[in-house]
Design an enzyme around this catalytic site. Structure first.
Site, mmCIF file in Angstrom:
data_model
loop_
_atom_site.group_PDB
_atom_site.id
_atom_site.type_symbol
_atom_site.label_atom_id
_atom_site.label_comp_id
_atom_site.label_asym_id
_atom_site.label_seq_id
_atom_site.Cartn_x
_atom_site.Cartn_y
_atom_site.Cartn_z
ATOM 1 N N GLU A 211 24.648 55.368 89.595
ATOM 2 C CA GLU A 211 25.178 54.084 90.026
ATOM 3 C C GLU A 211 26.699 54.127 89.953
ATOM 4 O OE1 GLU A 211 24.645 51.764 85.741
ATOM 5 O OE2 GLU A 211 23.046 51.635 87.229
ATOM 6 N N HIS A 249 24.942 46.837 84.349
ATOM 7 C CA HIS A 249 25.249 47.676 83.199
ATOM 8 C C HIS A 249 26.726 47.604 82.838
ATOM 9 C CE1 HIS A 249 21.564 50.439 83.992
ATOM 10 N NE2 HIS A 249 21.243 49.395 83.274
#
Length: 298
Positions: A211, A249
């Site tokens: 990511e 996150h």
């Protein structure tokens, strides 16, 4: 065969009497995991599910049960100390599920672990699972996994489950699935897991899910280019995230050009990774790669 854990792994759960720790410890046991101990200070001498002894300290738990894997469900303000206690007791593998550990605590934790014998998975991770060995250390839903020869490593827990479900529905089993976590400061890296999969004779191919944020995927790409002989299917999520916008996150935030999804995709493509265009096509992309492998091997 699996990496890191197997049917003989002896698991202790830190925080086993808490709501999350107790819930997931029970799920691990139901899956077939060999949970041999729990640790909650002040609860020593009691049991969990009338079968798992609970100890006040990890040192006592390891001494009495021979536990060699610790699963951490401890609140953020105490989680780093819990990991350090496990390392001090000589536990070789620790999976820390806790999210929201203060960055300074994580830095202190990683400095202590640096160069030592304890491997940390996480923090802020779903853990790991080996379907063939019926060993689940973490929060991954066991029912979607099936034994096979594809290794999965991911920064995202949810996308790990998505990838696994797609693979299983297509009849593609997994050797081991590892969620390395989404924090900016963490233990085991993509490179670490890629090396283990490369060395595992039962893993034929690898799914890598990254990511935005940081440079872990570029480091993985360099390693794949140099060392990995097995086919890798890759996905980078967050391609539409604007700079400075965090995506779930703590580590998934674009802080420079290298953190962009486009730069990560470029590096992986140059390393020979087969990129999947979106999360919905992870399974079919891997299925095509495996079919091509078997055709070439004829």
């Amino acid at each position: 065969m699996s990496i890191l854990i197997n049917k003989d792994s002896r698991i202790l759960v830190q925080g086993i009497t808490g709501r999350e720790g107790g819930f997931h410890a029970q799920r691990c046991i139901e899956y077939g995991t060999n949970v041999v101990a729990g640790v909650t200070p002040g609860k020593g001498g009691t049991t969990f599910m009338d079968r798992v002894p609970i100890f006040d300290t990890i040192e006592m738990a390891v001494s009495e049960t021979g536990a060699d894997v610790s699963l951490v469900f401890v609140p953020p303000e105490f989680a780093a100390d819990a990991v350090l206690e496990a390392a001090s007791a000589g536990v070789p593998l620790v999976a820390c599920i806790t999210e929201g550990i203060p960055v300074l605590d994580s830095m202190r934790m990683m400095r202590y672990l640096e160069g030592g014998p304890t491997r940390l998975i996480g923090p802020n991770c779903p853990g790991l699972i080996s379907p063939a060995e019926k060993c689940k250390v973490g929060i991954m839903p066991g029912n979607i996994h099936s034994p096979g020869k594809v290794g999965v490593v991911s920064r995202s827990g949810t996308l790990t489950y998505e990838a696994v479900l797609q693979l299983t529905d297509l009849g593609v089993g997994q050797s081991t699935c590892v969620g390395i976590g989404g924090d900016p400061i963490s233990g085991t890296t993509f490179v670490d897991v890629l090396q283990l999969f490369e060395d595992d004779p039962e893993t034929e191919a690898i799914v890598l899910i990254g990511e935005i944020g940081g440079t872990k995927e570029q480091e993985a790409a360099e390693f794949i280019k140099r060392e990995v002989t097995k086919p890798v299917v890759g996905l980078i999520v967050g391609q539409a995230a604007p700079p400075g916008k965090r995506m779930g996150h703590a580590g998934a935030i674009i802080t420079g050009k290298a953190a962009l999804a486009s730069e990560k995709n470029r590096a992986l493509k140059e390393a020979g990774v087969t990129l999947t265009p979106n999360p919905a096509q992870i399974g079919v992309t891997m299925q095509r790669v495996l079919s091509a492998m078997r055709y070439i091997a004829r």
